[in-house]
Design an enzyme around this catalytic site. Structure first.
Site, PDB file in Angstrom:
ATOM      1  N   GLY A 159     -14.201  20.658  19.849  1.00 48.48           N
ATOM      2  CA  GLY A 159     -14.826  21.809  20.475  1.00 48.48           C
ATOM      3  C   GLY A 159     -14.601  21.861  21.974  1.00 48.48           C
ATOM      4  O   GLY A 159     -14.297  22.922  22.539  1.00 48.48           O
TER       5      GLY A 159
ATOM      6  N   SER B 250     -14.834  22.850  10.861  1.00 43.80           N
ATOM      7  CA  SER B 250     -15.498  21.676  10.291  1.00 43.80           C
ATOM      8  C   SER B 250     -14.865  21.294   8.962  1.00 43.80           C
ATOM      9  O   SER B 250     -14.588  22.154   8.119  1.00 43.80           O
ATOM     10  CB  SER B 250     -16.986  21.980  10.097  1.00 43.80           C
TER      11      SER B 250
ATOM     12  N   HIS C 259      -6.913  22.306   2.835  1.00 42.97           N
ATOM     13  CA  HIS C 259      -6.698  21.435   3.984  1.00 42.97           C
ATOM     14  C   HIS C 259      -7.127  20.027   3.579  1.00 42.97           C
ATOM     15  O   HIS C 259      -8.138  19.499   3.997  1.00 42.97           O
ATOM     16  CB  HIS C 259      -7.511  21.933   5.174  1.00 42.97           C
TER      17      HIS C 259
END
Length: 324
Positions: free
Chosen positions: A15, A125, A181
């Site tokens: 982030g 996330s 993913h």
């Protein structure tokens, strides 16, 4: 003309790195949120103080989020990027993080729904495709307004490894990865080339297989090297590409986790889930999904990754049951 407002929830390595990249690129004012007292404020101030040397005028501010008052600063966000969650540790797969991160998504998603219901949401996330599914369930946002990181990062790794093997510029390598993913992602060899030359004409099958394997486990390779965390520079710039295409309405085509329904669900054999496919990204979010053809071998790999994502989505449904 007012600047775009980009909120980043989670001021960890990913982030904070993204926040810096966003400011340097001057894509808008950046609002950084985290649950750890003082961390978002401190990192935001640190990034802001670099502005004179970098030459950007974007504002970067941070907010600690225990309680709900800080989340009010999400109001008016054009884009919300969700990086909050636990990082992978050595020996952990992305799927190991699922339960703990869904719990975090529940809090984050409720506040996005309350304060920024019109924002385009980029979910980072892990596992990103599953967390995108959870965020959609929690927020009730239109699925085309949500996308998950995955193919953008995985394709960057794939392109990097091809370029290094051939000792050519990454700018001339065109390659992409679809699917979940995770460790069963599908690097698309048939669509991979260097300045239009198929990589199958430049590399042996053994070399390609080795590159594919390294791509699939690229995140784990970095986790094992770092010992105390996971990748953040490559993820940061991969998210940047997605946000830039939203804010500037660039219409870039990038593989990302998108929601499949209708004709696309029929083509891909996957309905009601988020999974990595080639998409056009613009100011409205996912503006188009592209259907690609499969060979029999590719279809088998695709079906495997679809089943893995479906299984995890069922776990999310069980976790969220009675909580929404």
């Amino acid at each position: 003309m007012s600047r775009s407002k980009i909120s980043v929830i989670g001021a960890g390595n990913v982030g904070a790195t993204l926040a810096q990249f966003l400011a340097i690129r001057e894509l808008g004012d950046v609002y950084l949120f985290d649950v750890v007292q003082g961390v978002p404020e401190g990192k935001a101030l640190d990034i802001q103080e670099g502005a004179p040397h970098w030459g950007y005028d974007s504002n970067v501010v941070g907010f600690t989020t225990p309680g709900q008052e800080a989340y009010k600063n999400l109001e008016g966000s054009d884009v919300v990027v969700v990086t909050a969650g636990l990082a992978r540790k050595p020996g952990m797969s992305r799927d190991d993080l699922l339960g703990k991160n869904v719990e975090i998504m529940l809090d984050v998603g409720r506040n996005i729904k309350k304060y920024a219901p019109d924002a385009v949401i980029v979910v980072v996330s892990n596992p990103a495709d599953i967390m995108a599914y959870a965020i959609q369930k929690i927020t009730g946002a239109r699925p085309e307004r949500i996308m998950g990181l995955g193919g953008s990062l995985d394709s960057a790794r794939f392109r990097t490894f091809i370029a290094k093997e051939l000792n050519v510029s990454v700018e001339d390598v065109n390659a992409f990865v679809i699917g979940g993913h995770g460790d069963d992602m599908v690097p698309f060899i048939r669509y991979s080339s260097v300045a239009g030359i198929p990589i199958t004409s430049l590399l042996s099958k053994e070399k390609i297989d080795a590159i594919v394997k390294r791509t699939r486990f690229g995140g784990g390779e970095i986790v094992d090297l770092l010992k105390t965390g996971s990748a953040y520079y490559a993820p940061g710039v991969s998210i940047l590409a997605m946000v830039e295409s939203i804010v500037q309405d660039k219409k870039r085509v990038i593989p990302c986790a998108a929601y499949l329904s209708g004709k696309h669900a029929e083509h891909y054999g996957a309905s009601g889930i988020f999974i990595g496919v080639p998409i056009k990204i613009g100011k409205e979010g996912v503006e188009e999904i592209y259907d690609i053809d499969f060979t029999q071998e590719e279809r088998e790999l695709w079906n495997k990754t679809v089943q893995s994502v479906k299984n995890n989505c069922q776990k999310v449904d069980s976790f969220l049951s009675g909580k929404l």
